[in-house]
Write a protein that holds these residues in place. Structure first.
Motif, PDB file in Angstrom:
ATOM      1  N   MET A 168       0.823  -1.209   0.000  1.00 30.70           N
ATOM      2  CA  MET A 168       0.000   0.000   0.000  1.00 30.70           C
ATOM      3  C   MET A 168       0.855   1.256   0.000  1.00 30.70           C
ATOM      4  N   VAL A 169       1.888   1.269   0.826  1.00 27.87           N
ATOM      5  CA  VAL A 169       2.802   2.415   0.863  1.00 27.87           C
ATOM      6  C   VAL A 169       3.458   2.613  -0.502  1.00 27.87           C
ATOM      7  N   ASP A 170       3.872   1.517  -1.128  1.00 24.90           N
ATOM      8  CA  ASP A 170       4.499   1.606  -2.452  1.00 24.90           C
ATOM      9  C   ASP A 170       3.522   2.167  -3.488  1.00 24.90           C
ATOM     10  N   THR A 171       2.265   1.733  -3.412  1.00 19.22           N
ATOM     11  CA  THR A 171       1.249   2.230  -4.341  1.00 19.22           C
ATOM     12  C   THR A 171       1.041   3.732  -4.172  1.00 19.22           C
ATOM     13  N   ALA A 172       0.898   4.165  -2.923  1.00 22.43           N
ATOM     14  CA  ALA A 172       0.672   5.581  -2.638  1.00 22.43           C
ATOM     15  C   ALA A 172       1.892   6.417  -3.027  1.00 22.43           C
ATOM     16  N   ARG A 173       3.073   5.897  -2.770  1.00 15.73           N
ATOM     17  CA  ARG A 173       4.307   6.621  -3.106  1.00 15.73           C
ATOM     18  C   ARG A 173       4.425   6.812  -4.616  1.00 15.73           C
ATOM     19  N   ALA A 174       4.133   5.767  -5.363  1.00 14.84           N
ATOM     20  CA  ALA A 174       4.221   5.853  -6.823  1.00 14.84           C
ATOM     21  C   ALA A 174       3.191   6.833  -7.390  1.00 14.84           C
ATOM     22  N   ALA A 175       1.989   6.810  -6.835  1.00 17.07           N
ATOM     23  CA  ALA A 175       0.924   7.673  -7.340  1.00 17.07           C
ATOM     24  C   ALA A 175       1.122   9.134  -6.945  1.00 17.07           C
ATOM     25  N   SER A 176       1.860   9.372  -5.867  1.00 17.59           N
ATOM     26  CA  SER A 176       2.041  10.736  -5.350  1.00 17.59           C
ATOM     27  C   SER A 176       3.488  11.199  -5.457  1.00 17.59           C
ATOM     28  N   ARG A 177       4.233  10.617  -6.349  1.00 19.01           N
ATOM     29  CA  ARG A 177       5.668  10.912  -6.461  1.00 19.01           C
ATOM     30  C   ARG A 177       5.928  12.419  -6.541  1.00 19.01           C
ATOM     31  N   GLY A 178       6.837  12.861  -5.680  1.00 15.60           N
ATOM     32  CA  GLY A 178       7.171  14.274  -5.625  1.00 15.60           C
ATOM     33  C   GLY A 178       6.219  15.099  -4.778  1.00 15.60           C
ATOM     34  N   HIS A 179       5.224  14.443  -4.182  1.00  8.72           N
ATOM     35  CA  HIS A 179       4.226  15.128  -3.356  1.00  8.72           C
ATOM     36  C   HIS A 179       4.031  14.330  -2.055  1.00  8.72           C
ATOM     37  N   GLU A 180       2.828  14.389  -1.491  1.00 12.10           N
ATOM     38  CA  GLU A 180       2.537  13.677  -0.248  1.00 12.10           C
ATOM     39  C   GLU A 180       1.213  12.925  -0.361  1.00 12.10           C
ATOM     40  N   ALA A 181       1.082  11.892   0.473  1.00 12.59           N
ATOM     41  CA  ALA A 181      -0.156  11.107   0.527  1.00 12.59           C
ATOM     42  C   ALA A 181      -0.469  10.779   1.980  1.00 12.59           C
ATOM     43  N   VAL A 182      -1.745  10.584   2.271  1.00 13.85           N
ATOM     44  CA  VAL A 182      -2.187  10.171   3.603  1.00 13.85           C
ATOM     45  C   VAL A 182      -2.921   8.844   3.484  1.00 13.85           C
TER      46      VAL A 182
END
Length: 210
Positions: free
Chosen positions: A130-144
């Motif tokens: 899940m962390v990897d998915t969120a990181r890839a989708a929000s690259r260069g930004h932030e996710a919660v």
């Protein structure tokens, strides 16, 4: 220079649970009035951050915690099963009787796995995914990512290279707390922890300065 991506793991707020039930994945457990205030407090605390992705466990308490963030940030909440509470065969029973009841002893034979629920290794695997998915989708930004105490603690200790077996009373993951993973490119460079709603916690902050 590698771009910085930040993934915040947010534990849900306080739950209305007057009977002291181990609710686990059971439906029907919602945030208390204090829990709703916690969610609003966190939303205000992160409103100015560069958050472009918001994900939540499918359980009511997590979705209700995510709702104020969605409103503040103007984002849709993506529901993802990988963020759900850990499975526990003891759910639905009073917490105060879990250890004292002889009928439960047969479930405690292997605390390192644990024998009473979803294996820690499986919790880590789905949370890492899940962390990897969120990181890839929000690259260069932030996710919660709104989740639950055990899953958040598991991915943290795994990322820090610590053993998965632990004393639940020593988890640093208070209600409405943020466990923050910061990445440079694909490399995890730091893990932070904060308690934006510490003033609403019973007994105050769980860590100095939180």
């Amino acid at each position: 220079m590698a771009e910085t991506t930040v993934v915040h793991l947010l534990r849900h707020g306080e739950v209305h649970n007057p009977k002291g039930i181990l609710y686990g994945r059971l439906p029907g457990y919602h945030l208390s009035e204090t829990g709703l205030q916690m969610a609003e407090t966190v939303a205000k605390a992160v409103a100015d951050r560069d958050i472009v992705g918001l994900y939540s466990s499918p359980l009511e308490r997590a979705k209700e915690t995510a709702a104020p963030l969605a409103a503040k940030l103007g984002l849709e909440v993506a529901i993802d099963e990988r963020l759900i509470e850990a499975g526990n065969i003891l759910e639905g029973r009073p917490i105060a009787r879990l250890v004292r009841s002889p009928r439960n002893y047969r479930h405690f034979w292997h605390p390192g796995r644990p024998s009473w629920g979803e294996p820690y290794t499986e919790v880590v695997a789905r949370m890492r995914s899940m962390v990897d998915t969120a990181r890839a989708a929000s690259r260069g930004h932030e996710a919660v990512l709104v989740s639950h105490q055990l899953p958040i603690w598991m991915i943290r200790v795994a990322a820090e290279g610590r053993r998965l077996w632990h004393d639940p009373r020593r988890r640093q993951c208070a209600l409405a707390s943020l466990t923050t993973f910061t990445f440079e490119g694909d490399r995890l460079v730091s893990i932070g922890y904060s308690e934006p709603a510490s003033a609403l916690l019973k007994g105050g902050p769980s860590v100095p300065g939180a």
